[in-house]
Design an enzyme around this catalytic site. Structure first.
Site, PDB file in Angstrom:
ATOM      1  N   CYS A   1       6.412 -10.135   6.901  1.00  0.00           N
ATOM      2  CA  CYS A   1       7.597  -9.578   6.256  1.00  0.00           C
ATOM      3  C   CYS A   1       8.008 -10.445   5.081  1.00  0.00           C
ATOM      4  O   CYS A   1       7.569 -11.585   4.940  1.00  0.00           O
ATOM      5  CB  CYS A   1       8.758  -9.472   7.243  1.00  0.00           C
TER       6      CYS A   1
ATOM      7  N   ASP B   1      -3.205 -13.095   2.712  1.00  0.00           N
ATOM      8  CA  ASP B   1      -1.883 -12.508   2.469  1.00  0.00           C
ATOM      9  C   ASP B   1      -1.845 -11.965   1.045  1.00  0.00           C
ATOM     10  O   ASP B   1      -2.035 -10.775   0.821  1.00  0.00           O
ATOM     11  CB  ASP B   1      -0.777 -13.539   2.702  1.00  0.00           C
TER      12      ASP B   1
ATOM     13  N   ASP C   1       1.360 -21.547   6.389  1.00  0.00           N
ATOM     14  CA  ASP C   1       1.288 -20.656   5.236  1.00  0.00           C
ATOM     15  C   ASP C   1       1.359 -21.493   3.968  1.00  0.00           C
ATOM     16  O   ASP C   1       2.395 -22.070   3.645  1.00  0.00           O
ATOM     17  CB  ASP C   1       2.440 -19.657   5.270  1.00  0.00           C
TER      18      ASP C   1
ATOM     19  N   LYS D   1       1.938  -6.433   5.437  1.00  0.00           N
ATOM     20  CA  LYS D   1       3.366  -6.337   5.129  1.00  0.00           C
ATOM     21  C   LYS D   1       3.629  -4.977   4.498  1.00  0.00           C
ATOM     22  O   LYS D   1       2.905  -4.562   3.586  1.00  0.00           O
ATOM     23  CB  LYS D   1       3.786  -7.442   4.151  1.00  0.00           C
TER      24      LYS D   1
ATOM     25  N   LYS E   1       5.682 -23.607   6.283  1.00  0.00           N
ATOM     26  CA  LYS E   1       5.387 -23.421   4.870  1.00  0.00           C
ATOM     27  C   LYS E   1       4.855 -24.725   4.282  1.00  0.00           C
ATOM     28  O   LYS E   1       5.521 -25.761   4.327  1.00  0.00           O
ATOM     29  CB  LYS E   1       6.646 -22.986   4.111  1.00  0.00           C
TER      30      LYS E   1
ATOM     31  N   GLU F   1      -2.586 -19.237   6.555  1.00  0.00           N
ATOM     32  CA  GLU F   1      -2.438 -18.114   5.634  1.00  0.00           C
ATOM     33  C   GLU F   1      -2.698 -18.552   4.194  1.00  0.00           C
ATOM     34  O   GLU F   1      -2.169 -19.568   3.744  1.00  0.00           O
ATOM     35  CB  GLU F   1      -1.022 -17.554   5.698  1.00  0.00           C
TER      36      GLU F   1
ATOM     37  N   ASP G   1       5.212 -12.098  12.559  1.00  0.00           N
ATOM     38  CA  ASP G   1       6.141 -12.908  11.763  1.00  0.00           C
ATOM     39  C   ASP G   1       7.187 -11.977  11.166  1.00  0.00           C
ATOM     40  O   ASP G   1       7.111 -11.595   9.998  1.00  0.00           O
ATOM     41  CB  ASP G   1       5.373 -13.661  10.679  1.00  0.00           C
TER      42      ASP G   1
END
Length: 335
Positions: free
Chosen positions: A282, A232, A183, A254, A158, A209, A304
Site C-alpha cells: 500500500c 516493487d 524495503d 499495490k 525502510k 524489496e 503490508d
C-alpha cells in the site's frame, strides 16, 4: 439498466496528517494527500453510492491535480455508459483508475446487496498479519523504534542509505523475535548490493524489496541471492511481470500501481502461475484505500497494509487493527 440514471462522479482531495514523519530513501513527508472518488447512481431501487481512494505518486509521474483532471474527464464517458470492464481499456494503470475501479466495485456491491468478495467469486476474507513500517533513520533511532514495536510479528524496515548494514543489525538486535522485511526503495547500488543482502541474511530478514532502481536491476539475475527479493517499483500490472524472470522471487501488488482491484486480482493469478510469491502492499493512506487490498492480501505471503497506522487519525468506520492483525472492512467503509 432501464430507469437507472447515469452515474455521477465526484473527486475530492483530502490531506491526512502523518503521525510524525514518514521517511524513505527518496525523502520524507508529514501528510498523505489522497484523492477520493464517489460514484452515485439513482435508480428505481433507490440511491446507491460507491467510493474509492488513491494516492497519486510522484515517483510514477503522478500529481494530485493530474489525477483529479483525469477523473473529471471520465465524467462524459460515464454518461455514455462506461462501466468497470470498459474502464480497464479506457484508462491506463495508475492511481486515477484505482480510485474509480474500487468505487465501481463498491457501488456494485451496494446495488446487489452482496459483498465484493462474493461478486468476485472469492471466499470471505479473513484477518491477516500485517507489517508495521519503521522509517529510515540513524541506526540508534531505528533501534529505538524497533524496540517500541518489538511485540509486533512483522516489521517492515525502510533502508536505502549509507550505513544500512548497521541499521538492519540494530533493528534485529532491538526486535529479536519479529519477522523482518527490508524495503530499500531503489536505494542500493551495484557496489553495495551484495554486502547489504548478506547483512540482511545475517539478520534473518525474510524478504528484501526493490534493492536496485527499476530498469537498472539486471545484476539481480547474475548474483546468488541469499534471500528472496521482491519487485516493487519494477512491477506495476500483468504486462510488467515478464521482465522479472530470473531477477525477482516475489512481487509487491499495490492497487495504485495496478490501477485497481480488477487488475490486481488478475495479476495475483498470473504471478502465482509464474511461481512468484505475492506481497500485498500500500501507499500511506486511509482505511478506504486498504479495504479493497484485503482481497489481495488473502493470497499474499506477506501483507503490508499498515497505511492507517502511520496516520495521526483514520477516517470514520476505518479498518480494525488488533496487535499485528488487520480485519476485513465492514460495508460502512467499503465493499
Amino acid at each position: 439498466m432501464v430507469n437507472d440514471q447515469p452515474l455521477v462522479l465526484s473527486a475530492s482531495v483530502e490531506h491526512w496528517p502523518i503521525a510524525g514523519t514518514f521517511t524513505i530513501s527518496r525523502g520524507a513527508k508529514t501528510e498523505a494527500a489522497v484523492v477520493v472518488v464517489e460514484l452515485v447512481q439513482e435508480s428505481v431501487q433507490g440511491s446507491f453510492r460507491g467510493r474509492g481512494e488513491c494516492v497519486p505518486y510522484a515517483r510514477y509521474g503522478e500529481t494530485v491535480e493530474a489525477v483529479v483532471a483525469t477523473l473529471d474527464a471520465a465524467k462524459s464517458s460515464l454518461k455514455r455508459g462506461l462501466d468497470r470492464t470498459a474502464l480497464q481499456r479506457a484508462m491506463p494503470p495508475g492511481a486515477a483508475r484505482n480510485a474509480l475501479d474500487c468505487a465501481f466495485w463498491d457501488l456494485e456491491a451496494k446495488r446487489a446487496g452482496r459483498p465484493v468478495h462474493a461478486l468476485a467469486g472469492l471466499p470471505a476474507p479473513a484477518p491477516r498479519i500485517t507489517a508495521y513500517t519503521l522509517s529510515l533513520d540513524t541506526p540508534d533511532k531505528m533501534a529505538e523504534a524497533a524496540a517500541r514495536s518489538a511485540a509486533r510479528k512483522l516489521l517492515k524496515v525502510k533502508l536505502g542509505g549509507d550505513g544500512d548494514v548497521a541499521r538492519i543489525a540494530a533493528v534485529r538486535a532491538a526486535a529479536p523475535q519479529s519477522d523482518l522485511i527490508v524495503d530499500a526503495n531503489e536505494g542500493w547500488t551495484a557496489a553495495n548490493l551484495e554486502a547489504n543482502l548478506a547483512a540482511c541474511a545475517a539478520a534473518r530478514v525474510s524478504l528484501v524489496e526493490q534493492p536496485l532502481p527499476a530498469g537498472r536491476d539486471d545484476m539481480l539475475a547474475t548474483i546468488a541471492r541469499p534471500l528472496p527479493v521482491c519487485a516493487d517499483e519494477s512491477v506495476h500490472d500483468r504486462a510488467s511481470l515478464g521482465a522479472l524472470a530470473g531477477k525477482y522471487d516475489a512481487v509487491n501488488i499495490k492497487l495504485d500501481k495496478t490501477g485497481g482491484l480488477t487488475e490486481a486480482l488478475a495479476m495475483v493469478a498470473e504471478a502465482e502461475r509464474l511461481g512468484l510469491q505475492i506481497m500485498a502492499g500500500c501507499m500511506v493512506a486511509t482505511s478506504l484505500a486498504m479495504a479493497p487490498a484485503m482481497l489481495v492480501a488473502q493470497r499474499a505471503r506477506f501483507v503490508d497494509l499498515d497505511g492507517p497506522l502511520l496516520l495521526a487519525r483514520d477516517r470514520a468506520n476505518g479498518l480494525q487493527y488488533r496487535d499485528s492483525q488487520i480485519f476485513p472492512p465492514t460495508p460502512a467503509l467499503w465493499g
